[in-house]
Design a protein around this motif. Structure first.
Motif, mmCIF file in Angstrom:
data_model
loop_
_atom_site.group_PDB
_atom_site.id
_atom_site.type_symbol
_atom_site.label_atom_id
_atom_site.label_comp_id
_atom_site.label_asym_id
_atom_site.label_seq_id
_atom_site.Cartn_x
_atom_site.Cartn_y
_atom_site.Cartn_z
ATOM 1 N N TYR A 66 -4.602 -17.510 -20.738
ATOM 2 C CA TYR A 66 -4.008 -18.362 -21.775
ATOM 3 C C TYR A 66 -4.233 -17.758 -23.160
ATOM 4 O O TYR A 66 -3.279 -17.613 -23.929
ATOM 5 C CB TYR A 66 -4.600 -19.773 -21.688
ATOM 6 C CG TYR A 66 -3.950 -20.745 -22.628
ATOM 7 C CD1 TYR A 66 -2.808 -21.433 -22.264
ATOM 8 C CD2 TYR A 66 -4.473 -20.948 -23.904
ATOM 9 C CE1 TYR A 66 -2.193 -22.319 -23.141
ATOM 10 C CE2 TYR A 66 -3.868 -21.844 -24.790
ATOM 11 C CZ TYR A 66 -2.731 -22.513 -24.396
ATOM 12 O OH TYR A 66 -2.122 -23.382 -25.267
ATOM 13 N N PHE A 99 -10.233 -20.721 -27.671
ATOM 14 C CA PHE A 99 -9.627 -21.486 -26.577
ATOM 15 C C PHE A 99 -10.568 -22.586 -26.100
ATOM 16 O O PHE A 99 -10.128 -23.724 -25.849
ATOM 17 C CB PHE A 99 -9.290 -20.558 -25.411
ATOM 18 C CG PHE A 99 -8.906 -21.290 -24.152
ATOM 19 C CD1 PHE A 99 -7.634 -21.827 -23.992
ATOM 20 C CD2 PHE A 99 -9.830 -21.484 -23.138
ATOM 21 C CE1 PHE A 99 -7.294 -22.525 -22.846
ATOM 22 C CE2 PHE A 99 -9.502 -22.167 -21.987
ATOM 23 C CZ PHE A 99 -8.231 -22.700 -21.839
ATOM 24 N N GLU A 102 -10.480 -25.274 -28.617
ATOM 25 C CA GLU A 102 -9.190 -25.965 -28.551
ATOM 26 C C GLU A 102 -9.145 -26.924 -27.367
ATOM 27 O O GLU A 102 -8.640 -28.056 -27.485
ATOM 28 C CB GLU A 102 -8.063 -24.937 -28.440
ATOM 29 C CG GLU A 102 -6.676 -25.555 -28.382
ATOM 30 C CD GLU A 102 -5.583 -24.511 -28.181
ATOM 31 O OE1 GLU A 102 -4.396 -24.906 -28.161
ATOM 32 O OE2 GLU A 102 -5.908 -23.317 -28.020
ATOM 33 N N PHE A 103 -9.687 -26.504 -26.239
ATOM 34 C CA PHE A 103 -9.687 -27.374 -25.060
ATOM 35 C C PHE A 103 -10.516 -28.625 -25.313
ATOM 36 O O PHE A 103 -10.106 -29.748 -24.970
ATOM 37 C CB PHE A 103 -10.238 -26.608 -23.863
ATOM 38 C CG PHE A 103 -10.343 -27.443 -22.619
ATOM 39 C CD1 PHE A 103 -9.221 -27.744 -21.857
ATOM 40 C CD2 PHE A 103 -11.574 -27.959 -22.213
ATOM 41 C CE1 PHE A 103 -9.319 -28.533 -20.714
ATOM 42 C CE2 PHE A 103 -11.671 -28.744 -21.070
ATOM 43 C CZ PHE A 103 -10.546 -29.023 -20.326
ATOM 44 N N HIS A 148 -3.011 -30.905 -22.584
ATOM 45 C CA HIS A 148 -4.376 -30.817 -22.069
ATOM 46 C C HIS A 148 -4.394 -30.318 -20.626
ATOM 47 O O HIS A 148 -5.247 -29.511 -20.248
ATOM 48 C CB HIS A 148 -5.053 -32.186 -22.165
ATOM 49 C CG HIS A 148 -6.516 -32.141 -21.816
ATOM 50 N ND1 HIS A 148 -6.992 -32.452 -20.562
ATOM 51 C CD2 HIS A 148 -7.602 -31.784 -22.555
ATOM 52 C CE1 HIS A 148 -8.296 -32.326 -20.540
ATOM 53 N NE2 HIS A 148 -8.701 -31.926 -21.737
ATOM 54 N N LEU A 151 -3.919 -26.564 -20.592
ATOM 55 C CA LEU A 151 -5.165 -25.876 -20.918
ATOM 56 C C LEU A 151 -6.174 -25.993 -19.783
ATOM 57 O O LEU A 151 -6.940 -25.063 -19.510
ATOM 58 C CB LEU A 151 -5.760 -26.461 -22.208
ATOM 59 C CG LEU A 151 -4.938 -26.315 -23.489
ATOM 60 C CD1 LEU A 151 -5.608 -27.069 -24.632
ATOM 61 C CD2 LEU A 151 -4.754 -24.854 -23.853
ATOM 62 N N HIS A 155 -8.881 -23.478 -17.985
ATOM 63 C CA HIS A 155 -10.273 -23.796 -18.321
ATOM 64 C C HIS A 155 -11.124 -24.019 -17.067
ATOM 65 O O HIS A 155 -12.319 -23.680 -17.054
ATOM 66 C CB HIS A 155 -10.322 -25.039 -19.218
ATOM 67 C CG HIS A 155 -11.699 -25.372 -19.709
ATOM 68 N ND1 HIS A 155 -12.554 -26.213 -19.024
ATOM 69 C CD2 HIS A 155 -12.384 -24.960 -20.818
ATOM 70 C CE1 HIS A 155 -13.692 -26.327 -19.666
ATOM 71 N NE2 HIS A 155 -13.613 -25.581 -20.772
#
Length: 340
Positions: A66, A99, A102-103, A148, A151, A155
């Protein structure tokens, strides 16, 4: 002229040849005469083909990054058998750290949006808020939920280190064979980090001449024999791609390995010992033993192995006794080169 036409012509010439067609075994003196029965077969080997241990498009599990990865360090060599959740690589760089942040922030925003959505859901049912406001609340909630989840897919494969300098460990999404090309200079966002090839997806890939594609039924290598699973219909340089069934324990080939295999084709034939074949009157032939005589019989050679030929004949040969010793000596006598 086709091979069938040549075989038919040779048979006709043999039938017109007169006395030299046959020879009485009593006339062969002290020659050692041994016979081997021809064995019927429904497939025969062709010329070796170059094969590659690979997998069909769409059968692998691809892991896409990502964020942009500044440094990518693989922990295992390509070709390793891995299990789900096993550590595969370490990802480093400021965008990887960004990242993770951000998550986390997206998760918090989603929680607030969901709380607002639930609180206004009952109001909307009771007509306490208008349609326009409810649509805005709903769209904001579902947009954040979709973001979400997007992501989250990446994640869930990550295991953060104890510090930013440790990077983030990438875990395997599935079990199978690890497949990747080493990356130089990092990896851009949206780039492929690696692939996992399921154990039952690894197979042999060969390029087969178009004329032979319909008859190909299997591939053979030493003690390994694999049936053909599918054949593509797109032609590239007079050849099409054929795929075997998945590899078995008898076929312990490595991912990406190149090897020569023997193609097996569908077709009625008989297997004869290599020493039984001779040349007679311009054609391949065998000596059939019947009622104390040896009868030269023309055959068409379809394929061969180290110790045998697979042939076809207009004369039924299955289970017939064929001379398999002193064949050259008898051939010479038939040609008038010696003997009584």
């Amino acid at each position: 002229m086709t091979a069938r036409m040549v075989l038919a012509l040779a048979t006709a010439l043999f039938s017109l040849a007169g006395r030299t067609d046959t020879i009485n075994t009593n006339e062969l003196g002290q020659l050692q005469l041994e016979y081997t029965a021809a064995v019927a077969s429904n497939r025969y080997p062709g010329r070796p083909l170059a094969a590659l241990t690979s997998y069909r498009p769409g059968e692998s599990v691809s892991v896409i990054s990502y964020p942009r990865v500044q440094q990518l360090r693989y922990l295992l060599p390509a070709g390793t058998e891995v299990r789900p959740g096993q550590a595969l690589a370490v990802l480093s760089g400021p965008e990887v750290t960004h990242f993770l942040t951000e998550f986390e922030l997206t998760g918090r925003r989603l929680a607030l949006a969901e709380s607002r959505y639930r609180a206004n859901e009952d109001l909307y049912r009771r007509k306490a808020i208008d349609e326009t406001r409810w649509m805005a609340i709903s769209e904001a909630y579902y947009a954040l939920k979709l973001e979400h989840e997007h992501l989250h897919h990446f994640h869930q494969l990550l295991r953060p280190g104890s510090s930013e300098s440790d990077g983030v460990t990438l875990l395997s999404p599935a079990g199978g064979t690890l497949w990747y090309a080493p990356q130089e200079g990092g990896l851009p966002a949206g780039g492929e980090l690696l692939r996992i090839i399921p154990v039952d997806a690894m197979r042999l890939k060969v390029a087969v001449p178009v004329a032979s594609r319909s008859g190909l039924v299997a591939l053979s290598k030493d003690q390994c024999e694999l049936e053909i699973s599918s054949t593509d219909t797109v032609v590239d340089a007079f050849r099409v791609t054929a795929w075997s069934e998945p590899l078995t324990d008898d076929c312990p080939f490595l991912a990406g390995q190149r090897l020569m295999v023997t193609p097996l084709y569908r077709g009625d034939s008989v297997r004869i010992p290599a020493q039984a074949l001779m040349q007679f009157q311009g054609s391949s032939a065998v000596l059939v033993h019947q009622q104390g005589q040896l009868v030269p019989t023309p055959v068409e050679v379809l394929g061969s192995t180290a110790d045998a030929y697979f042939v076809r004949s207009d004369t039924p040969l299955a289970d017939r006794e064929l001379l398999s010793s002193s064949v050259s000596a008898v051939q010479g006598i038939l040609l008038g080169l010696g003997g009584e």
